[in-house]
Design an enzyme around this catalytic site. Structure first.
Site, PDB file in Angstrom:
ATOM      1  N   TYR A 188     -11.774 -17.678 -11.286  1.00 10.45           N
ATOM      2  CA  TYR A 188     -12.779 -18.511 -11.956  1.00 10.45           C
ATOM      3  C   TYR A 188     -13.792 -19.000 -10.921  1.00 10.45           C
ATOM      4  CZ  TYR A 188      -9.451 -18.490 -15.788  1.00 10.45           C
ATOM      5  OH  TYR A 188      -8.597 -18.086 -16.789  1.00 10.45           O
ATOM      6  N   SER A 189     -15.070 -18.758 -11.203  1.00  9.55           N
ATOM      7  CA  SER A 189     -16.121 -19.192 -10.282  1.00  9.55           C
ATOM      8  C   SER A 189     -16.097 -20.702 -10.106  1.00  9.55           C
ATOM      9  CB  SER A 189     -17.497 -18.777 -10.813  1.00  9.55           C
ATOM     10  OG  SER A 189     -17.655 -17.389 -10.786  1.00  9.55           O
ATOM     11  N   PHE A 219     -15.382 -10.514 -13.437  1.00 11.89           N
ATOM     12  CA  PHE A 219     -13.997 -10.646 -13.035  1.00 11.89           C
ATOM     13  C   PHE A 219     -13.046  -9.677 -13.716  1.00 11.89           C
ATOM     14  CE2 PHE A 219     -15.606 -14.959 -11.929  1.00 11.89           C
ATOM     15  CZ  PHE A 219     -15.575 -14.729 -10.566  1.00 11.89           C
ATOM     16  N   GLY A 275     -21.239 -16.895 -17.494  1.00  9.24           N
ATOM     17  CA  GLY A 275     -21.696 -16.345 -16.219  1.00  9.24           C
ATOM     18  C   GLY A 275     -22.622 -17.267 -15.452  1.00  9.24           C
ATOM     19  N   PRO A 331     -21.335 -19.589 -11.325  1.00  8.60           N
ATOM     20  CA  PRO A 331     -21.656 -19.522  -9.896  1.00  8.60           C
ATOM     21  C   PRO A 331     -23.064 -20.026  -9.601  1.00  8.60           C
ATOM     22  CG  PRO A 331     -21.674 -17.332 -10.872  1.00  8.60           C
ATOM     23  CD  PRO A 331     -21.099 -18.257 -11.892  1.00  8.60           C
ATOM     24  N   GLU A 335      -8.589  -7.005   4.799  1.00  8.23           N
ATOM     25  CA  GLU A 335      -7.841  -8.113   4.199  1.00  8.23           C
ATOM     26  C   GLU A 335      -7.139  -8.956   5.254  1.00  8.23           C
ATOM     27  OE1 GLU A 335      -5.502  -6.003   1.309  1.00  8.23           O
ATOM     28  OE2 GLU A 335      -7.326  -5.305   0.303  1.00  8.23           O
ATOM     29  N   ARG A 343      -5.733 -15.329 -12.349  1.00 10.64           N
ATOM     30  CA  ARG A 343      -7.080 -15.255 -12.900  1.00 10.64           C
ATOM     31  C   ARG A 343      -8.083 -15.861 -11.916  1.00 10.64           C
ATOM     32  NH1 ARG A 343      -4.642 -12.553 -15.866  1.00 10.64           N
ATOM     33  NH2 ARG A 343      -4.715 -12.405 -18.147  1.00 10.64           N
ATOM     34  N   TYR A 383       0.798  -1.231   0.000  1.00 10.10           N
ATOM     35  CA  TYR A 383       0.000   0.000   0.000  1.00 10.10           C
ATOM     36  C   TYR A 383       0.833   1.286   0.000  1.00 10.10           C
ATOM     37  CZ  TYR A 383      -4.319  -2.591   0.176  1.00 10.10           C
ATOM     38  OH  TYR A 383      -5.369  -3.412  -0.168  1.00 10.10           O
TER      39      TYR A 383
END
Length: 409
Positions: A208-209, A396, A276, A279, A137, A206, A95
């Site tokens: 991915y659901s 995404f 899509g 999920p 986080e 990457r 940060y």
């Protein structure tokens, strides 16, 4: 808490951000990668090339300025982005680096307009916003490690099985190399894979659901191969994944995500476009296993039957879930689609399609698909009287304002 003077200075910069926001964020990424090329491992190359990451950051900076008097308003966005940061391995020490180059980019673009007073105000605000991300986080990192089967960082998984779901979508069944238990997840969450494609200098991450129900010995993700078409370049990483075979290994972060489709008694409408649907496959498989009697409407849009994944599995789910109303809409059905009556409506999801399926404006609505699809669905739902708080969506690419773009378009 920010000082009143700081708030006033930042609010005065809103008109400047409207004009120069994307120029500032473009310069920010130039500075960041020049000084820290190792961070290219975190950022999506395609999104950088297409300017989507720069636009998204500009939107985030603008939103922070607009809500500077009440930063609590952006906490839901902080949690959504924070989940992706956790899965990407963003750490507290990153940060200050981001802050340094964001403020430096403001000076570079605005030049003499970026007075010491303005830079100091933004430095103070950035410190508070960054700490909000760090705090959120931190909890997410701890949860990922402490949960049963959880882990820190990346873990090696083997492709145990691969199934062709359509002409462009394959499912990959991933099992841990160490053969130890794996973390559960909630329907709607995703996995993050780290992949190093040939000819690319840096690994890419990457999301991915997860497309199956949880609490199994494997994870299932279903990936669309993004081929090159017209003037649009193909997806480097999606094509690389489709080159992998059973037995190959991938590095995986623990499940994450805030697009959680919870089980309750509210009427539910799921609107999916293309890949899509993944999920929602996770949610519906979970609902079928739990013998849920919840009222569910699921409307899926695809180009045609050739690219419609999970057609057989979704039909089986409709038989198992007595209260599921399923509709399929093909934009351009093939002759086979017409002959075999593989769809319920032609064209796009419209108000008539929603009403025929049993539209309930007082229910909960979840949208997942290409960004243009989600904008169209969001606009349609709000026009039909659905309250914004009852609409959730997931995609995404970089964080973007689906709501604002839907209204503008």
């Amino acid at each position: 808490m920010l000082q009143e003077k700081t708030i006033a200075v930042i609010k005065a910069t809103i008109p400047v951000l409207e004009v120069h926001g994307e120029a500032i964020t473009r310069r920010f990424y130039e500075r960041l990668f020049e000084a820290h090329p190792e961070l290219l491992n975190v950022f999506n190359i395609n999104n950088q090339r297409q300017g989507r990451q720069q636009a998204a950051l500009a939107n985030a900076v603008y939103a922070a300025a607009v809500h500077i008097e009440k930063l609590d308003a952006i906490i839901p966005v902080v949690k959504q982005i924070g989940a992706k940061h956790r899965s990407l391995g963003v750490l507290p020490e990153h940060y200050p680096i981001v802050g340094e180059h964001l403020l430096g980019a403001m000076r570079d673009v605005l030049q003499e307009s970026a007075t010491d007073e303005i830079i100091a105000a933004w430095a103070e605000a950035y410190g508070i916003i960054a700490q909000a991300f760090i705090d959120v986080e931190k909890e997410m990192y701890e949860e990922a490690v402490k949960q049963p089967g959880g882990w820190e960082g990346l873990r090696s998984f083997r492709i145990a099985r691969r199934v062709k779901e359509s002409d462009v979508i394959d499912s990959f069944y991933l099992e841990p190399l160490d053969q130890k238990p794996i973390a559960s997840y909630q329907p709607g969450q995703y996995l993050t894979l780290q992949l190093k494609a040939p000819g690319v200098d840096y690994a890419q991450m990457r999301h991915y659901s997860l497309s199956d129900s949880p609490n199994k010995s494997y994870y299932r993700i279903s990936v669309k191969r993004e081929d090159e078409r017209d003037a649009t370049p193909g997806g480097l990483i999606s094509r690389y994944i489709h080159s992998l075979a059973v037995g190959d290994t991938v590095e995986v972060a623990a499940p994450a995500g805030e697009f959680i489709i919870e089980e309750n008694n509210h009427p539910l409408t799921l609107l999916s476009g293309g890949v899509g649907m993944t999920p929602f496959m996770s949610y519906l498989n979970t609902a079928a296993e739990r013998l849920s009697n919840r009222s569910i409407v699921w409307i899926h849009a695809a180009l045609n039957g050739d690219v419609h994944a999970f057609a057989d599995e979704s039909n089986q789910l409709a038989q198992r879930l007595a209260n599921l109303t399923k509709r399929v809409v093909y934009e351009r059905p093939t002759a086979r689609d017409e002959q075999e009556k593989r769809f319920d409506a032609k064209g796009y999801i419209t108000a008539d399609v929603l009403r025929e399926a049993g539209f309930r404006p007082d229910g909960l609505f979840y949208i997942c698909g290409p960004e243009s699809f989600m904008r169209a669905m969001y606009r349609l739902l709000t026009q039909l009287g659905v309250k914004e708080k009852n609409i959730s969506f997931e995609f995404f690419g970089p964080a973007s304002s689906i709501e604002a773009q839907a209204v503008a378009n």
